[in-house]
Design a protein around this motif. Structure first.
Motif, PDB file in Angstrom:
ATOM      1  N   GLY A 142       0.810  -1.212   0.000  1.00 20.11           N
ATOM      2  CA  GLY A 142       0.000   0.000   0.000  1.00 20.11           C
ATOM      3  C   GLY A 142       0.844   1.263   0.000  1.00 20.11           C
ATOM      4  N   LYS A 143       1.899   1.237   0.782  1.00 15.12           N
ATOM      5  CA  LYS A 143       2.793   2.406   0.867  1.00 15.12           C
ATOM      6  C   LYS A 143       3.448   2.700  -0.475  1.00 15.12           C
ATOM      7  CE  LYS A 143       6.646   4.115   3.710  1.00 15.12           C
ATOM      8  NZ  LYS A 143       7.535   3.790   4.854  1.00 15.12           N
ATOM      9  N   VAL A 144       3.973   1.649  -1.118  1.00 11.62           N
ATOM     10  CA  VAL A 144       4.662   1.822  -2.404  1.00 11.62           C
ATOM     11  C   VAL A 144       3.667   2.212  -3.492  1.00 11.62           C
ATOM     12  CG1 VAL A 144       5.995   0.655  -4.184  1.00 11.62           C
ATOM     13  CG2 VAL A 144       6.526   0.259  -1.781  1.00 11.62           C
ATOM     14  N   ALA A 154      -3.895   1.855  -3.541  1.00 13.08           N
ATOM     15  CA  ALA A 154      -3.199   1.909  -2.253  1.00 13.08           C
ATOM     16  C   ALA A 154      -4.183   1.770  -1.099  1.00 13.08           C
ATOM     17  CB  ALA A 154      -2.432   3.221  -2.131  1.00 13.08           C
ATOM     18  N   ILE A 155      -5.309   2.461  -1.187  1.00 14.86           N
ATOM     19  CA  ILE A 155      -6.327   2.385  -0.131  1.00 14.86           C
ATOM     20  C   ILE A 155      -6.803   0.948   0.052  1.00 14.86           C
ATOM     21  CG2 ILE A 155      -8.709   3.016   0.433  1.00 14.86           C
ATOM     22  CD1 ILE A 155      -8.070   5.807  -0.732  1.00 14.86           C
ATOM     23  N   SER A 156      -7.015   0.253  -1.063  1.00 13.06           N
ATOM     24  CA  SER A 156      -7.463  -1.141  -1.004  1.00 13.06           C
ATOM     25  C   SER A 156      -6.435  -2.023  -0.286  1.00 13.06           C
ATOM     26  CB  SER A 156      -7.703  -1.665  -2.423  1.00 13.06           C
ATOM     27  OG  SER A 156      -8.022  -3.040  -2.408  1.00 13.06           O
ATOM     28  N   HIS A 157      -5.175  -1.866  -0.622  1.00 19.60           N
ATOM     29  CA  HIS A 157      -4.123  -2.681   0.017  1.00 19.60           C
ATOM     30  C   HIS A 157      -3.983  -2.340   1.498  1.00 19.60           C
ATOM     31  CE1 HIS A 157      -3.116  -4.263  -3.816  1.00 19.60           C
ATOM     32  NE2 HIS A 157      -2.465  -3.218  -4.274  1.00 19.60           N
ATOM     33  N   LEU A 158      -4.078  -1.059   1.825  1.00 21.95           N
ATOM     34  CA  LEU A 158      -3.914  -0.639   3.217  1.00 21.95           C
ATOM     35  C   LEU A 158      -5.081  -1.111   4.088  1.00 21.95           C
ATOM     36  CD1 LEU A 158      -2.578   2.927   2.434  1.00 21.95           C
ATOM     37  CD2 LEU A 158      -1.274   1.113   3.558  1.00 21.95           C
ATOM     38  N   LYS A 159      -6.274  -1.109   3.526  1.00 18.34           N
ATOM     39  CA  LYS A 159      -7.422  -1.630   4.282  1.00 18.34           C
ATOM     40  C   LYS A 159      -7.286  -3.135   4.506  1.00 18.34           C
ATOM     41  CE  LYS A 159     -10.929   1.879   3.353  1.00 18.34           C
ATOM     42  NZ  LYS A 159     -12.259   2.183   2.777  1.00 18.34           N
ATOM     43  N   LYS A 160      -6.716  -3.820   3.529  1.00 19.00           N
ATOM     44  CA  LYS A 160      -6.447  -5.251   3.699  1.00 19.00           C
ATOM     45  C   LYS A 160      -5.421  -5.455   4.811  1.00 19.00           C
ATOM     46  CE  LYS A 160      -6.504  -9.633   2.518  1.00 19.00           C
ATOM     47  NZ  LYS A 160      -7.693 -10.484   2.735  1.00 19.00           N
ATOM     48  N   LYS A 187      -3.405  10.032   4.567  1.00 19.77           N
ATOM     49  CA  LYS A 187      -2.783  10.791   3.476  1.00 19.77           C
ATOM     50  C   LYS A 187      -3.434  10.459   2.137  1.00 19.77           C
ATOM     51  CE  LYS A 187       1.816  11.299   5.569  1.00 19.77           C
ATOM     52  NZ  LYS A 187       3.249  10.922   5.464  1.00 19.77           N
ATOM     53  N   ALA A 188      -3.773   9.172   1.952  1.00 18.24           N
ATOM     54  CA  ALA A 188      -4.403   8.760   0.697  1.00 18.24           C
ATOM     55  C   ALA A 188      -5.772   9.420   0.537  1.00 18.24           C
ATOM     56  CB  ALA A 188      -4.536   7.239   0.656  1.00 18.24           C
ATOM     57  N   TYR A 189      -6.555   9.426   1.613  1.00 22.38           N
ATOM     58  CA  TYR A 189      -7.870  10.076   1.534  1.00 22.38           C
ATOM     59  C   TYR A 189      -7.731  11.587   1.429  1.00 22.38           C
ATOM     60  CZ  TYR A 189     -10.807   5.976   2.105  1.00 22.38           C
ATOM     61  OH  TYR A 189     -11.477   4.800   1.894  1.00 22.38           O
ATOM     62  N   TYR A 199     -14.452  12.995   0.853  1.00 22.55           N
ATOM     63  CA  TYR A 199     -13.470  12.131   1.501  1.00 22.55           C
ATOM     64  C   TYR A 199     -12.766  12.799   2.681  1.00 22.55           C
ATOM     65  CZ  TYR A 199     -14.180   9.103  -2.513  1.00 22.55           C
ATOM     66  OH  TYR A 199     -14.739   8.274  -3.471  1.00 22.55           O
ATOM     67  N   THR A 200     -13.132  14.038   2.970  1.00 20.12           N
ATOM     68  CA  THR A 200     -12.492  14.755   4.078  1.00 20.12           C
ATOM     69  C   THR A 200     -12.690  14.026   5.402  1.00 20.12           C
ATOM     70  OG1 THR A 200     -12.835  16.862   2.947  1.00 20.12           O
ATOM     71  CG2 THR A 200     -12.357  16.953   5.302  1.00 20.12           C
ATOM     72  N   GLU A 201     -13.910  13.565   5.647  1.00 28.84           N
ATOM     73  CA  GLU A 201     -14.204  12.869   6.906  1.00 28.84           C
ATOM     74  C   GLU A 201     -13.389  11.577   7.038  1.00 28.84           C
ATOM     75  OE1 GLU A 201     -15.960  13.850   9.500  1.00 28.84           O
ATOM     76  OE2 GLU A 201     -16.228  15.765   8.462  1.00 28.84           O
ATOM     77  N   GLU A 202     -13.216  10.870   5.910  1.00 26.59           N
ATOM     78  CA  GLU A 202     -12.409   9.649   5.943  1.00 26.59           C
ATOM     79  C   GLU A 202     -10.961   9.971   6.296  1.00 26.59           C
ATOM     80  OE1 GLU A 202     -13.197   6.167   5.295  1.00 26.59           O
ATOM     81  OE2 GLU A 202     -15.069   7.110   5.925  1.00 26.59           O
ATOM     82  N   ALA A 203     -10.427  11.030   5.721  1.00 32.85           N
ATOM     83  CA  ALA A 203      -9.052  11.436   6.020  1.00 32.85           C
ATOM     84  C   ALA A 203      -8.900  11.765   7.496  1.00 32.85           C
ATOM     85  CB  ALA A 203      -8.664  12.647   5.162  1.00 32.85           C
TER      86      ALA A 203
END
Length: 211
Positions: A142-144, A154-160, A187-189, A199-203
């Motif tokens: 996700g980071k890369v 990236a969001i998908s990988h990080l949530k996993k 940072k992604a959101y 997406y502000t609330e998600e961030a």
């Protein structure tokens, strides 16, 4: 003679590691190559230690900005490890992951993504998709991927990663690593906020979780 060559190879290898830690790369390279020659005189080239030597020669090449030679040696290390231990061995997965990290450090993000995904595939076949250790692999992926500019992926990988890290007994054994995932998610959101305010609330949520 075989026993002496084996012992000599180990000593040369450890000297090479010492020079590598001191960032004396030319000296490290000399001793790794001596260790390899000593080791190969003993017998089979398909030995886990041979893979270790090739992997460290690759590191030296990359540090000396000889990327092509480094990649060639790293791939040789992986092939030797496969022959010695089997293609699905966890050390093969770790080698792919190490190569991915090395690529990321040199900002070769597409290569890094490819190798980290291969590391995940190898480990998943061995341990199953619910293995909590895979959380660290997905964190790196996700980071890369985010560094590469692929925010949605990236969001998908990080949530996993979060899912795997929190599944075992409801908490991550390394809270600091989980905080890192939340920070990157924030940072992604935040990146997505530049295009869609929703997406502000998600961030904000993920930045708070990182605290």
């Amino acid at each position: 003679p075989g026993t002496n060559a084996e012992a000599m190879s180990r000593v040369q290898y450890f000297i090479g590691l010492a020079y590598l830690r001191k960032k004396m790369f030319n000296e490290a390279n000399d001793y790794f190559k001596k260790a390899l020659m000593s080791k190969l005189t003993v017998g089979s080239k398909n030995d886990p230690m041979v893979a270790d030597i090739y992997e460290n020669i690759a590191r030296v090449c990359v540090e000396n900005d000889n990327w092509d030679e480094g990649l060639k040696n790293f791939k040789t290390a992986i092939e030797v490890r496969k022959e010695a231990l089997g293609a699905d061995d966890l050390k093969v997965s770790a080698s792919y992951l190490n190569l991915g990290v090395l690529c990321a450090q040199k900002e070769r993000f597409d290569d890094a993504i490819e190798f980290i995904k291969t590391a995940i595939d190898v480990r998943t076949k061995k341990t199953g998709p619910e293995d909590p250790v895979l959380g660290e692999f997905y964190t790196l992926l996700g980071k890369v991927t985010f560094q590469r500019g692929k925010t949605e992926e990236a969001i998908s990988h990080l949530k996993k990663a979060v899912e795997l890290k929190t599944k075992k007994k409801g908490s991550d054994p390394n809270p600091n690593s989980l905080a890192e995932v939340y920070l990157i998610l924030g940072k992604a959101y935040q990146e997505k906020c530049y295009f869609e305010d929703q997406y502000t609330e998600e961030a904000i949520k993920y930045f708070n979780l990182a605290l």
